[in-house]
Scaffold this motif. Structure first.
Motif, PDB file in Angstrom:
ATOM      1  N   ARG A 271      35.741  39.020  43.986  1.00 38.49           N
ATOM      2  CA  ARG A 271      36.389  40.354  44.570  1.00 38.49           C
ATOM      3  C   ARG A 271      35.698  40.513  45.783  1.00 38.49           C
ATOM      4  NH1 ARG A 271      40.579  43.391  44.894  1.00 38.49           N
ATOM      5  NH2 ARG A 271      39.753  42.680  47.067  1.00 38.49           N
ATOM      6  N   ARG A 272      34.252  40.421  45.740  1.00 41.68           N
ATOM      7  CA  ARG A 272      33.347  40.718  46.979  1.00 41.68           C
ATOM      8  C   ARG A 272      33.690  39.747  48.177  1.00 41.68           C
ATOM      9  NH1 ARG A 272      28.213  41.392  43.090  1.00 41.68           N
ATOM     10  NH2 ARG A 272      28.781  43.597  42.350  1.00 41.68           N
ATOM     11  N   LEU A 273      34.020  38.543  47.670  1.00 45.62           N
ATOM     12  CA  LEU A 273      34.286  37.573  48.744  1.00 45.62           C
ATOM     13  C   LEU A 273      35.738  37.905  49.389  1.00 45.62           C
ATOM     14  CD1 LEU A 273      33.109  34.856  50.146  1.00 45.62           C
ATOM     15  CD2 LEU A 273      34.877  33.589  48.255  1.00 45.62           C
ATOM     16  N   CYS A 274      36.612  38.670  48.676  1.00 43.97           N
ATOM     17  CA  CYS A 274      37.905  38.837  49.342  1.00 43.97           C
ATOM     18  C   CYS A 274      37.562  40.235  50.471  1.00 43.97           C
ATOM     19  CB  CYS A 274      38.743  39.518  48.306  1.00 43.97           C
ATOM     20  SG  CYS A 274      39.460  38.167  47.267  1.00 43.97           S
ATOM     21  N   ARG A 275      36.596  40.873  49.913  1.00 45.11           N
ATOM     22  CA  ARG A 275      36.448  41.948  50.887  1.00 45.11           C
ATOM     23  C   ARG A 275      35.753  41.446  52.390  1.00 45.11           C
ATOM     24  NH1 ARG A 275      32.525  44.329  47.614  1.00 45.11           N
ATOM     25  NH2 ARG A 275      33.329  45.241  45.868  1.00 45.11           N
ATOM     26  N   LYS A 276      35.377  40.404  52.469  1.00 45.13           N
ATOM     27  CA  LYS A 276      35.063  39.849  53.791  1.00 45.13           C
ATOM     28  C   LYS A 276      36.097  38.993  54.403  1.00 45.13           C
ATOM     29  CE  LYS A 276      31.308  40.019  55.121  1.00 45.13           C
ATOM     30  NZ  LYS A 276      30.729  41.100  55.583  1.00 45.13           N
ATOM     31  N   GLY A 277      37.343  39.122  54.016  1.00 42.05           N
ATOM     32  CA  GLY A 277      38.502  38.574  54.522  1.00 42.05           C
ATOM     33  C   GLY A 277      39.131  37.269  53.873  1.00 42.05           C
ATOM     34  N   CYS A 278      38.368  36.781  52.651  1.00 45.94           N
ATOM     35  CA  CYS A 278      38.845  35.724  52.070  1.00 45.94           C
ATOM     36  C   CYS A 278      39.847  35.909  51.057  1.00 45.94           C
ATOM     37  CB  CYS A 278      37.594  35.041  51.378  1.00 45.94           C
ATOM     38  SG  CYS A 278      38.043  33.307  50.353  1.00 45.94           S
ATOM     39  N   SER A 279      40.833  35.055  50.832  1.00 45.20           N
ATOM     40  CA  SER A 279      41.875  35.152  50.021  1.00 45.20           C
ATOM     41  C   SER A 279      41.470  34.367  48.682  1.00 45.20           C
ATOM     42  CB  SER A 279      43.229  34.746  50.548  1.00 45.20           C
ATOM     43  OG  SER A 279      43.672  35.385  51.572  1.00 45.20           O
ATOM     44  N   VAL A 280      41.917  34.707  47.578  1.00 42.71           N
ATOM     45  CA  VAL A 280      41.431  34.102  46.344  1.00 42.71           C
ATOM     46  C   VAL A 280      42.812  34.052  45.444  1.00 42.71           C
ATOM     47  CG1 VAL A 280      40.216  34.242  44.102  1.00 42.71           C
ATOM     48  CG2 VAL A 280      39.118  34.746  46.306  1.00 42.71           C
ATOM     49  N   VAL A 281      43.326  32.798  45.301  1.00 45.41           N
ATOM     50  CA  VAL A 281      44.293  32.454  44.255  1.00 45.41           C
ATOM     51  C   VAL A 281      43.881  31.813  43.150  1.00 45.41           C
ATOM     52  CG1 VAL A 281      46.697  31.536  44.109  1.00 45.41           C
ATOM     53  CG2 VAL A 281      45.875  32.549  46.393  1.00 45.41           C
ATOM     54  N   CYS A 282      44.143  32.231  42.060  1.00 41.90           N
ATOM     55  CA  CYS A 282      43.773  31.534  40.687  1.00 41.90           C
ATOM     56  C   CYS A 282      44.647  31.437  39.482  1.00 41.90           C
ATOM     57  CB  CYS A 282      42.264  32.012  40.303  1.00 41.90           C
ATOM     58  SG  CYS A 282      42.115  33.619  39.611  1.00 41.90           S
ATOM     59  N   THR A 283      44.549  30.580  38.815  1.00 40.15           N
ATOM     60  CA  THR A 283      45.391  30.700  37.550  1.00 40.15           C
ATOM     61  C   THR A 283      44.344  31.145  36.497  1.00 40.15           C
ATOM     62  OG1 THR A 283      44.708  28.199  36.994  1.00 40.15           O
ATOM     63  CG2 THR A 283      46.850  28.657  38.043  1.00 40.15           C
ATOM     64  N   ILE A 284      44.875  32.045  35.444  1.00 42.80           N
ATOM     65  CA  ILE A 284      44.077  32.418  34.500  1.00 42.80           C
ATOM     66  C   ILE A 284      44.619  32.969  33.244  1.00 42.80           C
ATOM     67  CG2 ILE A 284      44.468  34.916  35.104  1.00 42.80           C
ATOM     68  CD1 ILE A 284      41.421  35.601  34.855  1.00 42.80           C
TER      69      ILE A 284
END
Length: 658
Positions: A271-284
């Protein structure tokens, strides 16, 4: 404080978010809880738990504080220029057991914007991992559709090198520690201008934030080597990819094998990585309510069909609008609710049809509002690759790649004591056995016995150097594929490092075996020339084994191909039948027989005397006294040839697999 959807499932929650004693807020005053927590940590000293720093602070309204990631120690101190990823009408099929195509994905479309955190959910076999692999460029089969990155049409297989991908099964070196794995990834994948201090800060920050500090210096381990736990391996795999601060990161089941707290902590880091502009896509797979609400968006797939693609906060309202039977019960985990709706029981097929048709209508409505102009209608089918704005290149130079790879190979050999010890024990045991069987044949007038002893030494060197490679390399190949695809290093430095580590091992193994055999058999030839023949045969055999390991898919297949490659060589060695009696249409095979060249060197070295019996033996085996260095040169040529074939096969298989 007011309820917060990112609140951790912990009994220490009140302590984390409450004010320290003596602190009061004025009426109407908004106070930053983070400042109080920092003051509180300074007064508490070392009594503050390291785990508490994993949670994002909130202000007095329960809103998550937007502070930099470096504030919590991850070391991510630069804003990431993220990627808006969009895909339309993705279709994918595979050949079924009956030869008929089996459809896996049906017209899947979606979008993930920069800084968004998206989870893909669905029952087992629904196609969620397949769709994510297509977007990540890790599916080599045929598919149709269109993928855009920041508005540019891309070919995912080429674009795949610009992202980070965490596989479900960990591909890590068993003899590395988590700290060494992260340092290796940082040295290989960060820009060459990155200072050692910056790399160290990133590594130590990730070890702390992913709760790997306590096992940072423990071997990762494998089936044969004891090491860290499964959850710690998963977090290490994630940390290895996070070291590069990727623009977009794909994760396949990142929380599998983790307990609730560790899974929540890992999700917060993403989540914190996303705040820097990175997008996260994961299967869960069936996340807890706390973890599920951390995500911005969710994509639900049922039997290859998208049944929802939108915000997590709007999901329950959408399903409630579908009618009775779709509402999420009160105080019920929405993720569990939709998973039950998507289960593939025949009795629920009518529900599935309703969900598929409803989302199809919703998708058409959304597309009509946000129509995308496509100047070339045919490009959707052809999926021509465009040049993306970020070009791939390895971050480190060839010299650095080689230095780090040879260091890792040396450390792997040194730490894998069981494999090394077994190799030494078998060499000693077998050569003592051979020496006792052929004891004193060097003084025997029967040259056939001496010839048999030389042949046995050659066969032992051939299989003794090849078998360890056959058994170990297929396990290392997934690590190479992951690191090669991510751009850590090239094929040539990797093979050079392995060759330079195997050469001393082959030298030591053949020297040990020949010392025992030479002494017990009382051979007469020059010791070092005999050793040269065995050593060259050993390194060529290990090259053949690596080529097999690169060309086959698993250890079982590699072992099954060993007799096919090595056993026929004994037929062309001349011991069982003279070369002159082999049919002409098969006789050419002797020129590819590594064992034949080695036995020729051994014969010319051991039988230097000019007697009728020796001359007859050499003539029968088609061995010429003046061709000694020709045989040496042919072994060196075959060594280079099989190494090159192995490099080509491994590179081809890496691209074919992903």
């Amino acid at each position: 404080p007011p309820p917060h959807r990112h609140a951790p499932p912990s009994s220490r929650l009140p302590q984390l978010y409450s004010l320290p004693p003596g602190a009061e807020l004025g009426e109407g005053q908004r106070h930053d809880t983070l400042a109080f927590r920092r003051d509180h940590w300074q007064t508490m000293g070392s009594s503050t738990s390291r785990d508490e720093q994993l949670y994002a602070p909130v202000n007095d309204r329960g809103e998550e504080e937007k502070h930099d990631i470096e504030d919590i120690g991850t070391g991510f101190d630069k804003k990431i220029d993220g990627i808006d990823l969009e895909w339309r009408d993705i279709n994918f099929s595979v050949d079924g057991a009956d030869g008929q195509p089996k459809q896996i994905l049906y017209g899947c479309s979606g979008r993930v914007e920069k800084g968004e955190m998206c989870c893909i959910m669905g029952p087992s076999g629904a196609g969620k991992t397949t769709m994510m692999n297509i977007l990540a460029g890790r599916v080599s089969g045929k598919w149709t559709g269109m993928v855009n990155a920041n508005g540019a049409l891309i070919e995912p297989q080429h674009f795949g090198r610009n992202i980070a991908y965490v596989m479900q099964e960990e591909a890590l070196f068993a003899t590395q520690t988590p700290r060494e794995a992260l340092h290796f990834s940082a040295a290989m994948r960060l820009p060459s201008t990155t200072s050692i201090e910056t790399r160290n800060r990133l590594v130590e920050g990730l070890l702390r934030d992913l709760d790997l500090a306590k096992c940072a210096d423990t071997l990762i381990g494998s089936v044969l080597i004891p090491g860290i736990s499964g959850g710690e391996k998963k977090r290490t795999s994630v940390a290895v990819e996070l070291i590069t601060q990727p623009k977009i990161i794909f994760l396949d089941e990142p929380t599998s094998g983790l307990d609730t707290f560790s899974a929540y902590s890992l999700t917060q880091i993403l989540r914190r990585l996303c705040r820097k502009g990175c997008s996260v896509v994961c299967t869960i797979h069936q996340p807890s309510s706390e973890i599920f609400h951390i995500f911005d968006k969710t994509i639900l797939i049922e039997s290859g069909h998208i049944v929802y693609n939108g915000k997590v906060s709007e999901m329950t309202d959408y399903f409630a609008s579908l009618g009775p039977g779709f509402e999420c019960p009160k105080n019920y985990n929405p993720a569990d609710h939709v998973m039950f709706l998507m289960q593939g029981k025949e009795s629920k097929r009518q529900q599935h049809i309703i969900m598929e048709e409803a989302w199809r209508r919703k998708q058409l409505e959304l597309e009509s509002k946000n129509a995308v102009a496509i100047s070339d209608p045919e490009r959707k089918i052809r999926r021509q690759s465009s040049q993306f704005m970020v070009k791939y290149s390895t971050k480190s130079g060839v010299c650095r790649q080689f230095a780090y790879l040879i260091t890792r190979e040396f450390r792997n050999t040194k730490r894998d004591k069981k494999t090394l010890g077994t190799r030494i024990f078998l060499t000693v045991f077998l050569h003592v056995l051979y020496g006792l069987v052929f004891k004193g044949v060097g003084n025997d007038e029967d040259i056939s016995s001496r010839y048999g002893a030389l042949l046995q030494l050659c066969i032992s060197a051939m299989f003794g150097c090849a078998q360890p490679m056959i058994l170990t390399f297929p396990f290392e190949r997934p690590v190479f594929i992951r690191e090669y695809i991510s751009g850590s290093y090239g094929v040539v430095p990797y093979f050079l490092s392995k060759a330079l580590m195997e050469i001393p091992l082959a030298m030591g193994q053949t020297l040990l075996g020949l010392t025992i055999g030479y002494t017990l058999m009382e051979l007469k030839g020059n010791f070092f020339r005999l050793w040269m023949g065995l050593f060259l045969l050993g390194i060529v055999s290990s090259s053949v084994a690596i080529s097999l390991g690169c060309a086959t898919t698993n250890v079982k297949t590699a072992i099954e191909t060993v007799p096919l490659v090595f056993v026929p060589q004994m037929l062309f060695a001349g011991f069982f039948t003279p070369i002159s009696q082999i049919p002409v249409y098969l006789r050419w095979s002797q020129w590819l027989c590594t064992l034949k060249y080695s036995i020729n060197i051994m014969l010319l070295t051991e039988f230097e005397e000019h007697t009728p019996a020796v001359d007859a033996l050499l003539e029968r085996e088609s061995v010429k006294r003046d061709d000694l260095w020709f045989y040496v040169g042919m072994l060196l040529v075959l060594f280079v040839l099989f190494r090159t074939l192995g490099m080509v096969a491994l590179r081809f298989r890496s691209r074919a697999q992903y």
